[in-house]
Design an enzyme around this catalytic site. Structure first.
Site, mmCIF file in Angstrom:
data_model
loop_
_atom_site.group_PDB
_atom_site.id
_atom_site.type_symbol
_atom_site.label_atom_id
_atom_site.label_comp_id
_atom_site.label_asym_id
_atom_site.label_seq_id
_atom_site.Cartn_x
_atom_site.Cartn_y
_atom_site.Cartn_z
ATOM 1 C CG HIS A 179 -7.374 4.773 4.069
ATOM 2 N ND1 HIS A 179 -6.954 4.491 5.189
ATOM 3 C CD2 HIS A 179 -7.096 4.094 3.186
ATOM 4 C CE1 HIS A 179 -6.580 3.282 5.418
ATOM 5 N NE2 HIS A 179 -6.695 2.872 4.056
ATOM 6 C CE1 TYR A 205 -4.686 0.187 6.856
ATOM 7 C CE2 TYR A 205 -2.540 0.164 7.137
ATOM 8 C CZ TYR A 205 -3.815 0.150 6.352
ATOM 9 O OH TYR A 205 -3.622 0.285 4.859
HETATM 10 P P1 NAD Z 1 -0.958 -8.364 0.685
HETATM 11 O O1 NAD Z 1 -0.912 -8.627 -0.888
HETATM 12 O O2 NAD Z 1 0.667 -7.776 1.111
HETATM 13 O O3 NAD Z 1 -0.988 -9.836 1.263
HETATM 14 C C1 NAD Z 1 -0.898 -9.918 2.751
HETATM 15 C C2 NAD Z 1 -0.999 -11.531 2.728
HETATM 16 O O4 NAD Z 1 0.205 -12.050 2.085
HETATM 17 C C3 NAD Z 1 -0.780 -11.939 4.255
HETATM 18 O O5 NAD Z 1 -1.827 -12.856 4.652
HETATM 19 C C4 NAD Z 1 0.707 -12.607 4.397
HETATM 20 O O6 NAD Z 1 0.600 -13.552 5.233
HETATM 21 C C5 NAD Z 1 0.599 -13.171 2.948
HETATM 22 N N1 NAD Z 1 2.108 -12.992 2.625
HETATM 23 C C6 NAD Z 1 3.166 -12.316 2.436
HETATM 24 N N2 NAD Z 1 4.263 -12.449 2.146
HETATM 25 C C7 NAD Z 1 4.096 -13.480 1.726
HETATM 26 C C8 NAD Z 1 5.149 -14.670 1.212
HETATM 27 N N3 NAD Z 1 6.351 -14.392 1.076
HETATM 28 N N4 NAD Z 1 4.533 -15.881 0.802
HETATM 29 C C9 NAD Z 1 3.414 -16.418 0.899
HETATM 30 N N5 NAD Z 1 2.390 -15.331 1.532
HETATM 31 C C10 NAD Z 1 2.895 -14.247 1.853
HETATM 32 O O7 NAD Z 1 -1.976 -7.535 1.242
HETATM 33 P P2 NAD Z 1 -2.134 -6.297 2.116
HETATM 34 O O8 NAD Z 1 -1.424 -6.484 3.480
HETATM 35 O O9 NAD Z 1 -3.529 -5.943 2.178
HETATM 36 O O10 NAD Z 1 -1.338 -5.128 1.493
HETATM 37 C C11 NAD Z 1 0.027 -4.567 1.653
HETATM 38 C C12 NAD Z 1 -0.094 -3.330 2.340
HETATM 39 O O11 NAD Z 1 -0.998 -2.239 1.766
HETATM 40 C C13 NAD Z 1 -1.089 -3.304 3.825
HETATM 41 O O12 NAD Z 1 -0.283 -3.707 5.107
HETATM 42 C C14 NAD Z 1 -1.320 -1.840 3.899
HETATM 43 O O13 NAD Z 1 -0.114 -1.128 4.345
HETATM 44 C C15 NAD Z 1 -1.630 -1.339 2.416
HETATM 45 N N6 NAD Z 1 -3.109 -1.411 2.028
HETATM 46 C C16 NAD Z 1 -3.897 -0.303 1.920
HETATM 47 C C17 NAD Z 1 -4.956 -0.335 1.701
HETATM 48 C C18 NAD Z 1 -5.718 0.822 1.155
HETATM 49 O O14 NAD Z 1 -6.842 1.128 1.118
HETATM 50 N N7 NAD Z 1 -4.859 2.047 1.018
HETATM 51 C C19 NAD Z 1 -5.754 -1.456 1.550
HETATM 52 C C20 NAD Z 1 -5.091 -2.463 1.931
HETATM 53 C C21 NAD Z 1 -3.646 -2.701 2.191
#
Ligand code: NAD
Length: 282
Positions: free
Chosen positions: A112, A54
């Site tokens: 990861h 990241y």
């Molecule tokens: P998420 O499902 O958390 O979605 C994030 C999106 O949702 C953003 O665009 C945000 O603006 C929106 N959002 C957040 N709160 C909201 C609300 N209350 N109302 C409306 N929209 C809202 O997706 P993400 O960020 O991909 O996943 C969360 C975390 O998971 C990441 O930040 C990361 O730490 C982890 N992650 C891990 C992997 C992996 O391969 N291990 C991959 C992706 C994400």
């Protein structure tokens, strides 16, 4: 306003426990990371999920230092990137992450992706298991592992991960992976808990109806569904009002009927996946 004590803690097979709700920083720009992580900590979040790839570990570390919150009150996860799985590279990668984060240990260190075409994830798991004997990691786990990858590491080492962090949301529930993990005492961390905003939460009747019934937002309903399923979640936003909204999910409960209706959103054919497939990312 809810506070950190409202967040349930889940006991991991490593003997440590983890706050069920955290804050994930995927795609949080490095220059903004310190500010938003500090905001999250001020709001009561005590679990931060980052990764070497990241590019924002320094910002996470700066926020933790600036917050004044004792290190042992924050659960910190980072992840080993795919090109560091071979040989004894995981040790060097961990050292680099610790330096960037400015901490002596991480609470959870994850592989990861299995990146199976590279042929190195079993080696990486052996390395993490050895590193876990020391002081620099409290728990080890994996991410994006399918059943075949979980069986490979377990079969080779007998060591189970504390968690498997996978894409999981109402439209994509990976029920086979979840069942394997439940049978083996491995907790599920759901990444993309809100479907990364890529499917229309507001448009799904099961979510919309429950949101209306409880006077909550669709996002709060989906996060509450995760909490009641037992999933560990760390939704991402850079907006303080959404960070606050996502934290307010411990003062209402979905009924069995509402849970079942949301369970039924995923037809089980993989069509709701929004991220990469674990066998295809290297
Ligand atoms: P998420 O499902 O958390 O979605 C994030 C999106 O949702 C953003 O665009 C945000 O603006 C929106 N959002 C957040 N709160 C909201 C609300 N209350 N109302 C409306 N929209 C809202 O997706 P993400 O960020 O991909 O996943 C969360 C975390 O998971 C990441 O930040 C990361 O730490 C982890 N992650 C891990 C992997 C992996 O391969 N291990 C991959 C992706 C994400």
């Amino acid at each position: 306003m809810a506070d950190q004590h409202d967040v349930p803690r889940i006991a991991l097979n490593s003997g440590y426990d983890i706050p069920q709700l955290g804050y994930g920083v995927f795609k949080v720009p490095p220059a903004e990371t310190e500010k938003v992580v500090l905001e999250a900590l001020e709001l009561g979040y005590r679990h931060i999920d980052t990764a070497a790839i990241y590019g924002n570990e320094e910002g996470v570390g700066a926020a933790i230092a600036k917050s004044g919150i004792p290190r042992d009150e924050i659960f910190l996860t980072t992840k080993l990137w795919n090109d560091r799985q071979g040989g004894d590279e995981p040790r060097a990668a961990l050292e680099e992450s610790l330096t960037k984060l400015g901490v002596d240990y991480v609470d959870l260190y994850l592989i990861h992706w299995p990146a199976p075409a590279n042929g190195t994830f079993v080696n990486a798991w052996k390395q993490l298991a050895a590193l876990n004997e020391g002081e620099a990691i409290r728990s080890i786990g994996v991410s994006n592992f399918l059943v075949e990858h979980l069986e490979a590491i377990h079969g080779e080492t007998g060591v189970l991960p504390a968690v498997n962090q996978i894409e999981l949301h109402p439209a994509y529930q990976q029920r086979d992976v979840v069942a394997w993990c439940a049978d083996h005492g491995v907790h599920i961390e759901a990444w993309g808990p809100l479907g990364q905003g890529k499917y229309d939460l507001f448009g799904v009747p099961a979510v919309h109806d429950a949101a209306s019934a409880h006077d909550r937002t669709p996002a709060q309903v989906v996060l509450r569904w995760h909490i009641q399923k037992g999933n560990i979640v760390f939704p991402k936003s850079v907006k303080a009002d959404r960070l606050r909204e996502n934290f307010r999910i411990f003062d209402f409960a979905l009924s069995d009927a509402e849970m079942s209706a949301i369970d039924a959103i995923d037809p089980g054919d993989g069509s709701g996946r929004v991220g990469a497939h674990p066998t295809e990312l290297h």
